[in-house]
Design a protein around this motif. Structure first.
Motif, PDB file in Angstrom:
ATOM      1  N   LYS A  64       0.835  -1.202   0.000  1.00 48.04           N
ATOM      2  CA  LYS A  64       0.000   0.000   0.000  1.00 48.04           C
ATOM      3  C   LYS A  64       0.869   1.250   0.000  1.00 48.04           C
ATOM      4  CE  LYS A  64      -3.295   2.573   2.854  1.00 48.04           C
ATOM      5  NZ  LYS A  64      -4.070   2.591   4.131  1.00 48.04           N
ATOM      6  N   ALA A  65       1.905   1.267   0.827  1.00 48.71           N
ATOM      7  CA  ALA A  65       2.781   2.438   0.908  1.00 48.71           C
ATOM      8  C   ALA A  65       3.497   2.684  -0.410  1.00 48.71           C
ATOM      9  CB  ALA A  65       3.796   2.249   2.034  1.00 48.71           C
ATOM     10  N   GLY A  83      17.592   2.747  16.409  1.00 50.40           N
ATOM     11  CA  GLY A  83      16.793   2.754  17.627  1.00 50.40           C
ATOM     12  C   GLY A  83      15.295   2.813  17.443  1.00 50.40           C
ATOM     13  N   ARG A  84      14.800   2.348  16.319  1.00 49.54           N
ATOM     14  CA  ARG A  84      13.346   2.354  16.086  1.00 49.54           C
ATOM     15  C   ARG A  84      13.015   1.453  14.905  1.00 49.54           C
ATOM     16  NH1 ARG A  84      12.275   5.400  11.536  1.00 49.54           N
ATOM     17  NH2 ARG A  84      13.947   6.803  10.856  1.00 49.54           N
ATOM     18  N   TYR A  85      11.740   1.102  14.790  1.00 46.49           N
ATOM     19  CA  TYR A  85      11.258   0.437  13.592  1.00 46.49           C
ATOM     20  C   TYR A  85      11.163   1.480  12.469  1.00 46.49           C
ATOM     21  CZ  TYR A  85       9.795  -3.835  16.082  1.00 46.49           C
ATOM     22  OH  TYR A  85       9.768  -5.010  16.798  1.00 46.49           O
ATOM     23  N   GLY A  86      11.303   1.019  11.236  1.00 42.52           N
ATOM     24  CA  GLY A  86      11.102   1.910  10.109  1.00 42.52           C
ATOM     25  C   GLY A  86       9.624   2.072   9.796  1.00 42.52           C
ATOM     26  N   SER A  87       9.307   3.068   9.000  1.00 43.88           N
ATOM     27  CA  SER A  87       7.924   3.279   8.582  1.00 43.88           C
ATOM     28  C   SER A  87       7.737   2.746   7.163  1.00 43.88           C
ATOM     29  CB  SER A  87       7.572   4.770   8.602  1.00 43.88           C
ATOM     30  OG  SER A  87       8.234   5.451   7.542  1.00 43.88           O
ATOM     31  N   PRO A  88       6.525   2.339   6.807  1.00 41.32           N
ATOM     32  CA  PRO A  88       6.265   1.893   5.436  1.00 41.32           C
ATOM     33  C   PRO A  88       6.624   2.966   4.410  1.00 41.32           C
ATOM     34  CG  PRO A  88       4.464   1.221   6.862  1.00 41.32           C
ATOM     35  CD  PRO A  88       5.345   2.115   7.686  1.00 41.32           C
ATOM     36  N   GLU A  89       6.445   4.227   4.784  1.00 45.69           N
ATOM     37  CA  GLU A  89       6.745   5.320   3.857  1.00 45.69           C
ATOM     38  C   GLU A  89       8.248   5.406   3.569  1.00 45.69           C
ATOM     39  OE1 GLU A  89       2.880   5.545   5.379  1.00 45.69           O
ATOM     40  OE2 GLU A  89       4.736   5.568   6.550  1.00 45.69           O
ATOM     41  N   GLU A  90       9.067   5.176   4.589  1.00 50.15           N
ATOM     42  CA  GLU A  90      10.514   5.179   4.378  1.00 50.15           C
ATOM     43  C   GLU A  90      10.920   4.065   3.424  1.00 50.15           C
ATOM     44  OE1 GLU A  90      12.602   6.836   8.405  1.00 50.15           O
ATOM     45  OE2 GLU A  90      11.381   5.022   8.636  1.00 50.15           O
TER      46      GLU A  90
END
Length: 261
Positions: free
Chosen positions: A21-22, A223-230
Motif C-alpha cells: 500500500k505504501a 533505535g526504532r522500527y522503520g515506517s512503510p513510507e521510508e
C-alpha cells in the motif's frame, strides 16, 4: 531529482495494506498510474478511496489471488486494458507461515512456494512482453532473511533466497532490453506482518509483545522500527528513471539491523 514517473504504469502486487500500500501510494503521488491488487475487495476499495482524495493520484484496483495462475493472467490483462503498456512491476506477497522445521507440513511448504516464489515467477513472465518493448523496472520485495536467517521463519528463509537468485540471474538476461530488476528487503518495518511476527515470538517465549519489541529496537542502530513510507521511498527511486544503473542488487532497508556484510 527528476523521477520522471508521471504517466508511467505501475502494477503493485499485495497492495491493500502494509508495504504494498505504501509503495502504491508513493508511486501514485509521483504521477504514476497505479493498479493495486489483493484478495480483499473491501480493502482495495478503501485504499483507492484514500488515494483518490490526494491531488493527481490515479489508482485502479483488481481483485486477484497471485497463487492462482489464471488470476495473474487476468490481472495483467486488466492492467493493460485500463492503462496500456506496463512500465513497472512491484512483486510483493504476504509472508509465509511462521514455525520451525518440525512444525511445518508439506502443505505449508507448498503454500509458501506458491506465494513467495512462484507468484513472482508468474508475474514477471506475464509482464515481460510489455517491459521488453521499451525497458522498465521490476522490484521484488523480499525480507531481511535474505542476509540473516530469522529464527522460526524457515519458510521465509528458504524461498526469499530463491527470489534473490532469480533476480540476479534475470538482471543479466534482461539487461539487453534495458529492464532493471532488484530485490528490496525490509527489516523491522512497522506493518501488520511485523506486528504478527512480534506477537508470535512473544507467544512462543511466553512474554509480552513489548519485551519482543524492546529487544528488537536494541538491535537496530537507529533505535526504532522503520515506517512503510521510508521503505516506499527507496522502492520508488529504484522504480523511477532516476535509477539507470542499479540492477541485480539486493538492498536492505533495516536501519542497520542486519550485521552481515
Amino acid at each position: 531529482m527528476n523521477l520522471n514517473l508521471n504517466g508511467k504504469v505501475a502494477l503493485v502486487v499485495a497492495s491493500s495494506q502494509g508495504l504494498g500500500k505504501a509503495i502504491a501510494a508513493q508511486l501514485a503521488r509521483e504521477g504514476a498510474r497505479v493498479m493495486i491488487t489483493s484478495r480483499s475487495l473491501g480493502k482495495l476499495q478503501k485504499v483507492q478511496a484514500e488515494l483518490l482524495q490526494e491531488p493527481h493520484c490515479e489508482v485502479k484496483y483488481h481483485v486477484a489471488d497471485v497463487t492462482k495462475p489464471e488470476d495473474i493472467k487476468i490481472l495483467v490483462e486488466k492492467t493493460r486494458e485500463v492503462y496500456g503498456n506496463i512500465d513497472i512491476l512491484i512483486n510483493n506477497a504476504g509472508g509465509p507461515s511462521g514455525g520451525t522445521f518440525d512444525q511445518l507440513t508439506d502443505e505449508d511448504w507448498e503454500n509458501a512456494f506458491q506465494l513467495n516464489l512462484f507468484s513472482y515467477v508468474r508475474m514477471i513472465r506475464e509482464v515481460l512482453p510489455d517491459l521488453k518493448k521499451s525497458g522498465g523496472k521490476i522490484i521484488n520485495i523480499a525480507s531481511s532473511s535474505i542476509k540473516q536467517p530469522i529464527p522460526g521463519l524457515i519458510l521465509s528463509n528458504t524461498f526469499r533466497l530463491g527470489v534473490v537468485g532469480m533476480t540476479k540471474t534475470l538482471a543479466e538476461e534482461l539487461g539487453p532490453y534495458n529492464i532493471l530488476i532488484n530485490t528490496v528487503a525490509p527489516g523491522r518495518i512497522a506493518t501488520e506482518r511485523v506486528d504478527y511476527l512480534d506477537q508470535l515470538n512473544a507467544d512462543n517465549r511466553n512474554v509480552s509483545k513489548n519485551v519482543i519489541v524492546g529487544e528488537a529496537i536494541k538491535a537496530i542502530p537507529l533505535g526504532r522500527y522503520g515506517s512503510p513510507e521510508e521503505f516506499a521511498n527507496v522502492v520508488t527511486f529504484l522504480a523511477s528513471d532516476a535509477n539507470t544503473y542499479i540492477t541485480g542488487s539486493s538492498i536492505l532497508i533495516d536501519g542497520g539491523m542486519v550485521k552481515a556484510l
